[in-house]
Design an enzyme around this catalytic site. Structure first.
Site, PDB file in Angstrom:
ATOM      1  N   LYS A  88      10.224  57.106 -48.345  1.00  0.00           N
ATOM      2  CA  LYS A  88       9.886  56.024 -49.272  1.00  0.00           C
ATOM      3  C   LYS A  88       8.429  55.629 -49.044  1.00  0.00           C
ATOM      4  CE  LYS A  88      12.372  51.898 -50.812  1.00  0.00           C
ATOM      5  NZ  LYS A  88      13.324  50.865 -50.367  1.00  0.00           N
TER       6      LYS A  88
HETATM    7  C1  E4P Z   1      14.495  48.948 -52.983  1.00  0.00           C
HETATM    8  O1  E4P Z   1      14.615  50.059 -52.508  1.00  0.00           O
HETATM    9  C2  E4P Z   1      14.285  47.730 -52.203  1.00  0.00           C
HETATM   10  O2  E4P Z   1      14.801  47.905 -50.911  1.00  0.00           O
HETATM   11  C3  E4P Z   1      15.006  46.529 -52.738  1.00  0.00           C
HETATM   12  O3  E4P Z   1      15.766  46.806 -53.884  1.00  0.00           O
HETATM   13  C4  E4P Z   1      14.189  45.291 -52.786  1.00  0.00           C
HETATM   14  O4  E4P Z   1      14.966  44.242 -53.308  1.00  0.00           O
HETATM   15  P1  E4P Z   1      14.637  42.691 -53.102  1.00  0.00           P
HETATM   16  O5  E4P Z   1      13.736  42.268 -54.199  1.00  0.00           O
HETATM   17  O6  E4P Z   1      15.979  42.040 -53.212  1.00  0.00           O
HETATM   18  O7  E4P Z   1      14.024  42.541 -51.746  1.00  0.00           O
END
Ligand code: E4P
Length: 226
Positions: A88
């Site tokens: 990622k």
């Molecule tokens: C995506 O891979 C992220 O980990 C995640 O969806 C972020 O979400 P949040 O806005 O609830 O932190």
């Protein structure tokens, strides 16, 4: 549409995987920090849990470097831990360079922190495996996160990009419904939302009524046999 769990909590992953509805897990530094455990240990444990249910899944592990050289170095290590791990990387210029380096090595990537269709276009052109539009965070600021997802779908279909749209930052079941209607390939969701997808008050009410009627009917039959 595939469902991923957005968590670093292995108990949640075990419970969701047992339903047979889980196709992967996404993590981020915040979610990992929340667990207070070693990053590599957690990622490898998540892979081990999902392996019990099949071979077609991915686990996203996020780099912490901000320059592409550092991202590349970290990502090479993550990818060596297991073939299901995808790297990622943040949606930055360095991130996009790193995606292309990983692509050349056949290492799959998830471009995260994506907030606009143009960013998604760049990620797709770079050869990302998935791009993660953060719908909830856009909505939190008064925007329409799902509108961007619809535009991304149109762009990817126009040019037959193979990059998948992974709808992220999901806050509630309506986001899951809208992601499916918008043509999202995957939605990554918190455990609470995963559980909510199974639930409806009329299901509970209907089941209770069926059980009550069946019990009354059986009691009636048993009474008649005396
Ligand atoms: C995506 O891979 C992220 O980990 C995640 O969806 C972020 O979400 P949040 O806005 O609830 O932190």
């Amino acid at each position: 549409m595939q469902l991923y769990l957005d968590t670093g909590n292995v108990e949640e992953i075990r419970a969701a995987a047992a339903t047979g509805m889980l196709s992967g897990v996404t993590t981020n530094p915040t979610l990992i920090a929340k667990e207070g455990r070693d990053f590599k240990t957690v990622i490898k444990e998540i892979v081990g849990i999902l392996k019990k249910y099949g071979d077609d899944f991915t686990v996203s592990a996020e780099v912490s470097s901000t320059n592409w050289e550092g991202m590349y170095k970290e990502g090479l290590q993550y990818a060596a831990w297991d073939k299901h791990i995808i790297v990622k990387v943040p949606m930055t210029q360095d991130g996009i360079i790193a995606v292309q380096k990983f692509k050349a090595k056949r290492i799959r990537t998830n471009v995260t922190l994506c907030f606009s269709p143009n960013q998604a276009l760049l990620a797709a052109k770079a050869g990302a495996f998935v791009v993660s539009p953060f719908v909830g965070r856009v909505d939190d600021h008064g925007g329409d996160g799902m509108a961007s997802v619809k535009e991304m779908r149109k762009i990817f279909d126009n040019y037959q990009f193979e990059t998948k749209i992974l709808v992220a930052s999901v806050r509630h079941p309506k986001h899951v419904l809208d992601a499916a209607l918008a043509g999202g390939d995957i939605a990554t969701i918190p455990f609470k939302v995963f559980e909510q997808l199974f639930q409806h008050p009329l299901t509970d009410k209907g089941l209770a009524q069926f059980q009550k009627d069946e019990a009354a009917y059986k009691a009636h039959l048993a009474g008649g046999q005396k």
